[in-house]
Design a protein around this motif. Structure first.
Motif, PDB file in Angstrom:
ATOM      1  N   THR A  76       0.830  -1.193   0.000  1.00 40.59           N
ATOM      2  CA  THR A  76       0.000   0.000   0.000  1.00 40.59           C
ATOM      3  C   THR A  76       0.871   1.253   0.000  1.00 40.59           C
ATOM      4  N   ARG A  77       0.507   2.176  -0.882  1.00 39.90           N
ATOM      5  CA  ARG A  77       1.216   3.448  -1.061  1.00 39.90           C
ATOM      6  C   ARG A  77       2.694   3.274  -1.415  1.00 39.90           C
ATOM      7  N   SER A  78       3.065   2.119  -1.956  1.00 42.41           N
ATOM      8  CA  SER A  78       4.460   1.908  -2.375  1.00 42.41           C
ATOM      9  C   SER A  78       4.679   2.528  -3.752  1.00 42.41           C
ATOM     10  N   ASN A  79       5.923   2.823  -4.059  1.00 41.43           N
ATOM     11  CA  ASN A  79       6.285   3.421  -5.341  1.00 41.43           C
ATOM     12  C   ASN A  79       6.885   2.342  -6.233  1.00 41.43           C
ATOM     13  N   LEU A  80       6.133   1.915  -7.248  1.00 39.04           N
ATOM     14  CA  LEU A  80       6.589   0.905  -8.198  1.00 39.04           C
ATOM     15  C   LEU A  80       6.852   1.534  -9.570  1.00 39.04           C
ATOM     16  N   THR A  81       7.136   2.814  -9.602  1.00 35.94           N
ATOM     17  CA  THR A  81       7.397   3.511 -10.858  1.00 35.94           C
ATOM     18  C   THR A  81       8.554   2.834 -11.599  1.00 35.94           C
ATOM     19  N   ASN A  82       8.300   2.454 -12.849  1.00 38.52           N
ATOM     20  CA  ASN A  82       9.298   1.821 -13.726  1.00 38.52           C
ATOM     21  C   ASN A  82       9.884   0.518 -13.184  1.00 38.52           C
ATOM     22  N   ALA A  83       9.209  -0.112 -12.244  1.00 32.73           N
ATOM     23  CA  ALA A  83       9.672  -1.407 -11.720  1.00 32.73           C
ATOM     24  C   ALA A  83       9.363  -2.509 -12.730  1.00 32.73           C
ATOM     25  N   ILE A  84      10.172  -3.560 -12.704  1.00 37.76           N
ATOM     26  CA  ILE A  84       9.953  -4.729 -13.559  1.00 37.76           C
ATOM     27  C   ILE A  84       9.516  -5.878 -12.651  1.00 37.76           C
ATOM     28  N   LEU A  85       8.293  -6.353 -12.887  1.00 38.29           N
ATOM     29  CA  LEU A  85       7.738  -7.427 -12.067  1.00 38.29           C
ATOM     30  C   LEU A  85       7.467  -8.682 -12.884  1.00 38.29           C
ATOM     31  N   THR A 114       3.190   3.758 -12.368  1.00 34.53           N
ATOM     32  CA  THR A 114       3.510   4.361 -13.664  1.00 34.53           C
ATOM     33  C   THR A 114       4.757   3.713 -14.264  1.00 34.53           C
ATOM     34  N   GLY A 115       4.619   3.167 -15.466  1.00 37.09           N
ATOM     35  CA  GLY A 115       5.749   2.559 -16.158  1.00 37.09           C
ATOM     36  C   GLY A 115       6.150   1.188 -15.652  1.00 37.09           C
ATOM     37  N   ALA A 116       5.387   0.617 -14.728  1.00 38.34           N
ATOM     38  CA  ALA A 116       5.720  -0.714 -14.204  1.00 38.34           C
ATOM     39  C   ALA A 116       5.385  -1.785 -15.242  1.00 38.34           C
ATOM     40  N   ASP A 117       6.174  -2.846 -15.280  1.00 41.66           N
ATOM     41  CA  ASP A 117       5.978  -3.956 -16.216  1.00 41.66           C
ATOM     42  C   ASP A 117       5.463  -5.163 -15.435  1.00 41.66           C
TER      43      ASP A 117
END
Length: 170
Positions: A106-115, A131-134
């Protein structure tokens, strides 16, 4: 150990009648220590800086990582089962094949992360920035997928994949 010591051990083993291949395996196994992944299970590591680190295959099961910084870290294959990652910074992190079952994001920043290939079953992602997460090949509930599609935007700069496309958003 140095090369000379290994070579002397190798010669001693061969002199005892062992074949060269067996001797080499025995000599190397005596002097090469195994690589172990880090174990951070069941710890309180709130607001810890793990940014720009290679944490491949580390284990953070049931660990409190609230507010911690994992930005631009290699978290490939990491176990975060039941971990508290609320308000964690995972910007640009590689979470490929990571286990995030029952994790709190919750409320974590996954901007541009690759999952890619990660497991997000029962994960809580309310108010997460994606935003930008895969999310290619991520295993998650349809409810979570629908929730993420409401806020999905951007293209991952590393993989070139559109976030909405990786979530199969309508």
């Amino acid at each position: 150990m140095n090369f000379k010591t290994i070579w002397q051990s190798l010669l001693a083993i061969v002199a005892c009648g062992a074949t060269f291949t067996v001797a080499l395996i025995l000599a190397v196994s005596l002097y090469v220590s195994p690589a172990w992944s880090a174990d951070y299970n069941k710890q309180v590591l709130t607001d810890t800086d793990f940014s720009h680190q290679d944490l491949t295959d580390a284990s953070f099961d049931h660990t409190n990582l609230r507010g911690s910084d994992f930005s631009f870290s290699n978290l490939s294959g990491v176990r975060l089962f039941g971990a508290n990652l609320s308000r964690a910074n995972l910007e640009g992190a590689d979470l490929s094949n990571a286990s995030l079952e029952s994790a709190r994001l919750t409320r974590s920043n996954l901007t541009n992360a690759i999952l890619s290939g990660a497991y997000l079953t029962n994960a809580m992602l309310q108010e997460a920035t994606i935003t930008g997460a895969d999310f290619t090949g991520v295993l998650m509930s349809p409810i979570t997928e629908k929730q993420l599609c409401k806020v999905a935007s951007g293209t991952n700069p590393t993989t070139g994949r559109d976030t909405r496309d990786t979530l199969f958003c309508p």
